[in-house]
Write an enzyme that holds these catalytic residues in place. Structure first.
Site, PDB file in Angstrom:
ATOM      1  N   ILE A   7      -5.222   6.653   4.761  1.00 45.69           N
ATOM      2  CA  ILE A   7      -4.471   5.400   4.706  1.00 45.69           C
ATOM      3  C   ILE A   7      -3.533   5.431   3.507  1.00 45.69           C
ATOM      4  O   ILE A   7      -3.993   5.496   2.365  1.00 45.69           O
ATOM      5  CB  ILE A   7      -5.418   4.180   4.555  1.00 45.69           C
ATOM      6  CG1 ILE A   7      -6.456   4.152   5.672  1.00 45.69           C
ATOM      7  CG2 ILE A   7      -4.621   2.876   4.531  1.00 45.69           C
ATOM      8  CD1 ILE A   7      -7.595   3.166   5.432  1.00 45.69           C
ATOM      9  N   THR A  32      -4.630   6.212  -0.416  1.00 46.93           N
ATOM     10  CA  THR A  32      -3.711   6.806  -1.389  1.00 46.93           C
ATOM     11  C   THR A  32      -3.123   5.719  -2.285  1.00 46.93           C
ATOM     12  O   THR A  32      -3.061   4.546  -1.910  1.00 46.93           O
ATOM     13  CB  THR A  32      -2.538   7.559  -0.710  1.00 46.93           C
ATOM     14  OG1 THR A  32      -1.581   6.612  -0.221  1.00 46.93           O
ATOM     15  CG2 THR A  32      -3.019   8.453   0.417  1.00 46.93           C
ATOM     16  N   LYS A  38      -6.160   3.800 -11.668  1.00 47.79           N
ATOM     17  CA  LYS A  38      -6.160   2.354 -11.949  1.00 47.79           C
ATOM     18  C   LYS A  38      -7.090   1.588 -11.017  1.00 47.79           C
ATOM     19  O   LYS A  38      -7.543   0.492 -11.332  1.00 47.79           O
ATOM     20  CB  LYS A  38      -4.742   1.786 -11.788  1.00 47.79           C
ATOM     21  CG  LYS A  38      -3.838   2.016 -12.988  1.00 47.79           C
ATOM     22  CD  LYS A  38      -2.404   1.610 -12.695  1.00 47.79           C
ATOM     23  CE  LYS A  38      -2.270   0.142 -12.317  1.00 47.79           C
ATOM     24  NZ  LYS A  38      -0.844  -0.214 -12.067  1.00 47.79           N
ATOM     25  N   ASP A  51       2.710   9.475  -3.551  1.00 51.01           N
ATOM     26  CA  ASP A  51       3.883   8.601  -3.563  1.00 51.01           C
ATOM     27  C   ASP A  51       4.715   9.004  -2.350  1.00 51.01           C
ATOM     28  O   ASP A  51       5.186  10.146  -2.273  1.00 51.01           O
ATOM     29  CB  ASP A  51       4.674   8.805  -4.861  1.00 51.01           C
ATOM     30  CG  ASP A  51       5.922   7.934  -4.956  1.00 51.01           C
ATOM     31  OD1 ASP A  51       6.392   7.433  -3.911  1.00 51.01           O
ATOM     32  OD2 ASP A  51       6.451   7.769  -6.071  1.00 51.01           O
ATOM     33  N   ASN A  78       0.645   2.863   5.964  1.00 51.52           N
ATOM     34  CA  ASN A  78       0.669   1.469   5.523  1.00 51.52           C
ATOM     35  C   ASN A  78       1.534   1.235   4.291  1.00 51.52           C
ATOM     36  O   ASN A  78       2.027   0.127   4.088  1.00 51.52           O
ATOM     37  CB  ASN A  78      -0.771   1.017   5.242  1.00 51.52           C
ATOM     38  CG  ASN A  78      -0.823  -0.289   4.472  1.00 51.52           C
ATOM     39  OD1 ASN A  78      -0.553  -1.352   5.010  1.00 51.52           O
ATOM     40  ND2 ASN A  78      -1.158  -0.210   3.186  1.00 51.52           N
ATOM     41  N   TYR A 143      14.691  -5.474   4.611  1.00 50.87           N
ATOM     42  CA  TYR A 143      13.289  -5.258   5.005  1.00 50.87           C
ATOM     43  C   TYR A 143      13.174  -5.206   6.525  1.00 50.87           C
ATOM     44  O   TYR A 143      12.526  -4.306   7.081  1.00 50.87           O
ATOM     45  CB  TYR A 143      12.417  -6.381   4.439  1.00 50.87           C
ATOM     46  CG  TYR A 143      10.943  -6.203   4.700  1.00 50.87           C
ATOM     47  CD1 TYR A 143      10.200  -5.252   3.997  1.00 50.87           C
ATOM     48  CD2 TYR A 143      10.284  -6.984   5.646  1.00 50.87           C
ATOM     49  CE1 TYR A 143       8.852  -5.081   4.231  1.00 50.87           C
ATOM     50  CE2 TYR A 143       8.933  -6.816   5.887  1.00 50.87           C
ATOM     51  CZ  TYR A 143       8.212  -5.873   5.178  1.00 50.87           C
ATOM     52  OH  TYR A 143       6.868  -5.701   5.412  1.00 50.87           O
ATOM     53  N   LYS A 147      11.784  -1.840   8.764  1.00 49.92           N
ATOM     54  CA  LYS A 147      10.634  -1.922   9.659  1.00 49.92           C
ATOM     55  C   LYS A 147      11.048  -1.788  11.126  1.00 49.92           C
ATOM     56  O   LYS A 147      10.328  -1.208  11.938  1.00 49.92           O
ATOM     57  CB  LYS A 147       9.884  -3.237   9.435  1.00 49.92           C
ATOM     58  CG  LYS A 147       9.201  -3.322   8.076  1.00 49.92           C
ATOM     59  CD  LYS A 147       8.147  -2.249   7.888  1.00 49.92           C
ATOM     60  CE  LYS A 147       7.297  -2.472   6.651  1.00 49.92           C
ATOM     61  NZ  LYS A 147       6.208  -1.478   6.530  1.00 49.92           N
ATOM     62  N   THR A 178      -1.447 -11.319   0.562  1.00 54.93           N
ATOM     63  CA  THR A 178      -1.550 -10.097  -0.239  1.00 54.93           C
ATOM     64  C   THR A 178      -0.628 -10.240  -1.446  1.00 54.93           C
ATOM     65  O   THR A 178       0.032 -11.259  -1.637  1.00 54.93           O
ATOM     66  CB  THR A 178      -1.098  -8.859   0.576  1.00 54.93           C
ATOM     67  OG1 THR A 178       0.321  -8.935   0.788  1.00 54.93           O
ATOM     68  CG2 THR A 178      -1.807  -8.797   1.921  1.00 54.93           C
TER      69      THR A 178
END
Length: 269
Positions: A7, A32, A38, A51, A78, A143, A147, A178
């Site tokens: 993912i 990932t 972190k 990345d 994702n 955006y 997509k 989120t």
């Protein structure tokens, strides 16, 4: 033998929710993050450094996974970045970065896993797109374009890879609660801009939609059901009824009527 799932963007938000849910269901999950150290104590699955805009990190992460597991059964593309602003005032480098992350990045990850899936004669690639990718939204046009491009290329790609036993699917979320709003690039609301009021008001509305969005676990449950489906559909939409219904309306309404409906929604003149 549990399926091995990779993912991208697995350290927070929708990606983290998907990873946690699949981990609970017994899958072998690898997420990932650009900075996995972190988040190492915040997720119950392995995080790899990746990345999507850096080809070398993609190759390294996939190789590490293959060295450990020997296979990749599912890729969930994702990782993504939000971007808002009047198109005229959005810096070209920010537009390029959005396409690098939301479009070229997922394509690079697909290319990295396809040889393995082809050798296995099986695999499933799930591209996380957006309901925004079905329509050009004011002040979110870049955006929408990134997509929408991923939606279309999935349609073509899945026909090419079907002969190798590889499935490819889109899942388009609406607004979920989120941290995407804090992480997205906002073109600044400029004091002397002709777009100042309209963009400022729209930005406020967009942030409210995300803050009041659905629980990301709903996306996780949908992704799980797609993986378990032996013959998945091409497109899935996950979100509030009105968000999903807006796609239906776009199909059936005259263009200008639909445009007026969107402008009324965003309170634009």
């Amino acid at each position: 033998m549990p399926k091995v799932v990779l993912i991208t963007g697995g350290s927070s938000g929708i990606g983290k929710a998907i990873g946690e849910y699949l981990h609970q269901k017994g899958y072998t999950v690898y997420g990932t993050s650009r900075n996995p150290s972190k988040y190492i104590d915040t997720v119950p699955f392995t995080l790899l450094a990746l990345d999507v805009t850096q080809e070398s990190t993609i190759q390294t992460a996939v190789q590490i996974l293959l060295d450990k597991e020997g296979r990749i059964d599912v890729l969930v593309n994702n990782a993504g970045v939000g971007i808002t602003g009047p198109i005229e005032e959005t810096p070209v480098e920010e537009i390029r970065n959005a396409f690098e992350t939301n479009f070229y990045g997922p394509l690079s990850v697909i290319k990295a896993v396809l040889p393995t899936m082809r050798n296995q004669n099986g695999g499933h690639i799930i591209n996380v797109t957006s309901i925004a990718g079905y329509m050009g939204l004011p002040y979110r046009g870049i955006y929408s374009a990134t997509k929408g491009a991923l939606e279309l290329i999935t349609e073509a790609y899945r026909m090419e890879v079907k002969q190798f036993g590889v499935q490819m699917t889109n899942v388009a979320p609406g607004d979920f609660a989120t941290n995407i709003a804090s992480g997205r690039y906002h073109a600044p609301v400029l004091e002397n801009s002709p777009y100042k009021k309209a963009y400022g008001d729209t930005l406020e509305m967009m942030n409210e939609h995300v803050d009041g969005g659905s629980d990301p676990k709903i996306m996780a449950e949908k992704v799980h059901s797609i993986i378990e489906n032996a013959s998945p559909k091409i497109h899935y939409k996950v979100g509030a009824f009105l968000q999903k219904f807006s796609i239906v309306l776009k199909r059936i309404l005259p263009d200008k009527v639909y445009e007026r409906m969107l402008m009324n929604h965003y309170k634009l003149k």
